[in-house]
Design an enzyme around this catalytic site. Sequence first.
Site, short mmCIF file in Angstrom:
data_model
loop_
_atom_site.label_atom_id
_atom_site.label_comp_id
_atom_site.label_asym_id
_atom_site.label_seq_id
_atom_site.Cartn_x
_atom_site.Cartn_y
_atom_site.Cartn_z
N ARG A 68 -42.74 33.03 36.90
CA ARG A 68 -42.33 33.02 35.50
C ARG A 68 -42.84 34.27 34.78
NH1 ARG A 68 -44.98 30.00 32.91
NH2 ARG A 68 -46.24 28.97 34.50
N TYR A 196 -35.70 33.35 39.57
CA TYR A 196 -36.83 32.58 40.07
C TYR A 196 -37.22 31.38 39.21
CZ TYR A 196 -40.93 31.69 42.84
OH TYR A 196 -41.84 31.11 43.69
N GLY A 197 -37.43 30.27 39.85
CA GLY A 197 -38.12 29.09 39.29
C GLY A 197 -37.83 28.84 37.82
N LYS A 205 -38.42 24.09 32.89
CA LYS A 205 -39.31 24.44 31.80
C LYS A 205 -38.54 24.74 30.51
CE LYS A 205 -42.69 23.52 34.30
NZ LYS A 205 -43.56 24.28 35.15
N HIS A 225 -46.14 18.72 30.08
CA HIS A 225 -46.29 19.33 31.41
C HIS A 225 -47.27 18.46 32.23
CE1 HIS A 225 -47.43 23.22 33.83
NE2 HIS A 225 -46.46 22.56 34.41
N SER A 247 -50.16 25.36 35.37
CA SER A 247 -49.42 25.70 36.57
C SER A 247 -50.37 26.03 37.72
CB SER A 247 -48.52 26.89 36.30
OG SER A 247 -47.65 26.59 35.22
N ALA A 248 -50.03 25.50 38.89
CA ALA A 248 -50.82 25.72 40.10
C ALA A 248 -52.27 25.25 39.97
CB ALA A 248 -50.74 27.18 40.56
N CYS A 249 -52.47 24.14 39.24
CA CYS A 249 -53.81 23.57 39.09
C CYS A 249 -53.90 22.13 39.59
CB CYS A 249 -54.28 23.68 37.64
SG CYS A 249 -54.61 25.39 37.15
N THR A 252 -48.97 18.50 41.57
CA THR A 252 -48.24 17.97 42.73
C THR A 252 -49.21 17.24 43.66
OG1 THR A 252 -46.63 19.75 42.57
CG2 THR A 252 -46.75 18.59 44.68
N ASP A 274 -44.50 17.14 37.63
CA ASP A 274 -44.57 18.34 36.77
C ASP A 274 -44.27 18.06 35.30
OD1 ASP A 274 -45.06 21.24 36.86
OD2 ASP A 274 -42.98 21.46 36.24
N ASN A 361 -47.31 32.48 45.08
CA ASN A 361 -46.48 31.54 44.32
C ASN A 361 -45.26 31.10 45.14
OD1 ASN A 361 -45.84 29.97 42.00
ND2 ASN A 361 -44.43 31.56 41.25
N ARG A 363 -42.85 28.71 47.12
CA ARG A 363 -42.56 27.34 46.69
C ARG A 363 -41.63 26.63 47.67
NH1 ARG A 363 -44.56 25.47 41.34
NH2 ARG A 363 -45.84 27.24 40.71
N GLY A 488 -57.44 14.14 48.13
CA GLY A 488 -57.47 12.68 48.23
C GLY A 488 -58.69 12.07 47.55
P1 GTP Z 1 -47.11 23.91 39.26
O1 GTP Z 1 -46.02 23.47 40.17
O2 GTP Z 1 -47.22 25.40 39.17
O3 GTP Z 1 -47.03 23.29 37.90
O4 GTP Z 1 -48.51 23.52 39.97
P2 GTP Z 1 -49.31 22.15 40.18
O5 GTP Z 1 -50.13 21.85 38.98
O6 GTP Z 1 -48.39 21.10 40.66
O7 GTP Z 1 -50.36 22.53 41.33
P3 GTP Z 1 -50.40 22.10 42.88
O8 GTP Z 1 -50.68 20.64 43.06
O9 GTP Z 1 -49.22 22.64 43.55
O10 GTP Z 1 -51.70 22.88 43.36
C1 GTP Z 1 -51.82 24.29 43.26
C2 GTP Z 1 -52.88 24.79 44.20
O11 GTP Z 1 -54.13 24.16 43.92
C3 GTP Z 1 -52.56 24.50 45.66
O12 GTP Z 1 -52.92 25.63 46.44
C4 GTP Z 1 -53.45 23.33 45.99
O13 GTP Z 1 -53.81 23.30 47.35
C5 GTP Z 1 -54.66 23.55 45.08
N1 GTP Z 1 -55.30 22.26 44.70
C6 GTP Z 1 -54.65 21.15 44.27
N2 GTP Z 1 -55.52 20.12 44.06
C7 GTP Z 1 -56.74 20.60 44.36
C8 GTP Z 1 -58.06 20.02 44.36
O14 GTP Z 1 -58.27 18.84 44.03
N3 GTP Z 1 -59.10 20.84 44.72
C9 GTP Z 1 -58.89 22.14 45.10
N4 GTP Z 1 -59.94 22.87 45.44
N5 GTP Z 1 -57.65 22.71 45.13
C10 GTP Z 1 -56.61 21.96 44.76
C1 SPV Z 2 -45.02 26.11 36.78
O1 SPV Z 2 -45.20 27.33 36.79
O2 SPV Z 2 -45.66 25.34 36.03
C2 SPV Z 2 -44.03 25.52 37.69
C3 SPV Z 2 -43.16 26.42 38.44
O3 SPV Z 2 -43.93 24.31 37.79
S1 SPV Z 2 -41.86 27.05 37.50
O4 SPV Z 2 -40.66 26.26 37.78
O5 SPV Z 2 -41.62 28.43 37.94
O6 SPV Z 2 -42.16 26.97 36.10
MN MN Z 3 -45.45 23.28 36.40
#
Ligand code: GTP
Ligand code: SPV
Ligand code: MN
Length: 579
Positions: A68, A196-197, A205, A225, A247-249, A252, A274, A361, A363, A488
């Site tokens: 993004r 992209y995305g 989004k 979100h 995002s990416a925290c 999922t 999401d 990033n 996916r 987990g």
């Molecule tokens: P978006 O799709 O961007 O909104 O991301 P998201 O919030 O769904 O994040 P996602 O679950 O894909 O996790 C992003 C990254 O964080 C991945 O590389 C995971 O492996 C890592 N991650 C997720 N949960 C944990 C956790 O509990 N601990 C740690 N250390 N890493 C985690």
């Molecule tokens: C995010 O960035 O929070 C995502 C991926 O879930 S995107 O669809 O590119 O926004």
């Molecule tokens: Mn997201």
Amino acid sequence: MSHQSLHAWVEDVAALTRPNKIHWCDGSEQEYQQMVQELLNDGALIELNQDSHPNCYLHRSDPQDVARVEHLTFVCTNNKADAGPNNNWMDPKEAHALMDDLYAGCMEGRTLYVVPYCMGPVESPYSRLGVEITDSPYVVANMRVMTRMGQAARDKIEAGAPFVKGLHSIGELDPERRYIMHFPEELTINSFGSGYGGNALLGKKCHALRIASWQARQEGWLAEHMLIVGVESPEGEVHYIAAAFPSACGKTNLAMLVPPEEYKGWKIWTVGDDICWMHPGPDGRLWAVNPEAGYFGVAPGTSEKTNPNAMAMLQRDAIFTNVAVTSDQQPWWEGMQDGTPATDWRGRDFDAENGKASHPNARFTVSAKQCPSYTEKADEAQGVPISAILFGGRRAGLVPLVMEAKDWAHGVLLGATMASETTAAATGQVGVVRRDPMAMKPFCGYHYGDYWAHWLSFADKVPNLPKVFQVNWFRKDGDGNFMWPGFGDNLRVLEWVIQRCKGEAEVVSTPVGLVPKADGVNLTGLEMNQEQLKSLITIDQSGWQHEFSEIKTYLDGFSPRLPASMANLAENIEQQLSS
Ligand code: GTP
Ligand code: SPV
Ligand code: MN
């Protein structure tokens, strides 16, 4: 909006963009296979190993189009102040002129696809319709997985239901000619120059968060979100939890976690990973639907160990974007336990000296129904009742593993003041701590001051609001290692959260929130002891004092629309910290 206006709009767009052909998508399997075939023929998709991964394909995006683009994303309201300091703003007239210039003739030699879609279960009163016009068949294929796309949505629109108009062209994929524009007052999205995305799959989004958050404020609901997960105890009691992480925290991952071995009889049900739309229900609780039908998930870090449910759902019928491949054409990314990359995400021979094999990033796109923890509740019209809301982010220090808000207003403050390290989900520097209120900094379609006031207003409207918590799976020790096992094992924290929702488990009250007692979180089977847990839940008074002085400056940036009660609460907590 009516049948007439959909057709008239498509005609207007075609006159402007001058495509060779117009294709109205019906969302059928046959259409999808045809789309895939065309993408394979022109090299936009690459076939993966069909024995190990039937119906799986790889897309390599332009190397300059991998995330993004927040600096090129605008909210174009008539009154600049309505967009707020949290958004880039452009005058709607100026923005339309700019976009129309870019769109002129941009589909010459291409097919214009009309993609009708429904966000949310088709028969749900909470669902919303949209139409994306795009010249990218890759986008069409992804929209089919990510939304309820096709005839059913089109029928409703032609019967007169209102819909969001999204116009998308990949243009020349030139980062200098790339814009993502939102016109919330016109229920319109214009996107150009990226495939992209979140820049291009406009249902996600752009519609389900930026436009929907605007509508939600007007209509009295919340577009967030957040993941939605059901936690079922061995006694069969299910609690649904919504969680906002940037995002990416980890959304999922939390949404489809597999319980640790010690948690016999516990089950996890994935409703969404999401986006979450929440409405006050007739029983005085908040009810949530996931507007999406698929997952566009982060690949790196996903493994049999961290997220076995995701690995299981990615064995077939999935599109991979910017992952590496092994010598026998299986998808590969960093963190995977098996296989070795032969070709990197750009299609070059993999050379470890040259950086990562998959893009950080990278996916996967996959139907929600393929997840082993999928629940039919995700398709139920009324959604699921929410017991707890979590706010979290990546914080190497300060923020405890879990902390409970003292009441709704305090919960709103916890959400409004959260911060997190930036990730590869957006272009720009990675690993910089920034404020990301409610994980909505890139997605809130209006002024944050108004948004917080809207959140606060639920206290008077919804008698049985969820309890609010802040969590942090990402605390690090002096050597830079994560202190909490995560994944987990996060169920251990969810168990405590549910106990609190039921009025069980004791807490320690601190100025910044309520934390568990040292024996409050179940550590059975972990290598961790109570002493280590204590270091994860102890409140560092002077650290928090410093945090609150920053928080106050940050919140001041939203005056005069910052709710006075929020400023007062922050002030009050700061005073408690210094006394
Ligand atoms: P978006 O799709 O961007 O909104 O991301 P998201 O919030 O769904 O994040 P996602 O679950 O894909 O996790 C992003 C990254 O964080 C991945 O590389 C995971 O492996 C890592 N991650 C997720 N949960 C944990 C956790 O509990 N601990 C740690 N250390 N890493 C985690
Ligand atoms: C995010 O960035 O929070 C995502 C991926 O879930 S995107 O669809 O590119 O926004
Ligand atoms: Mn997201």
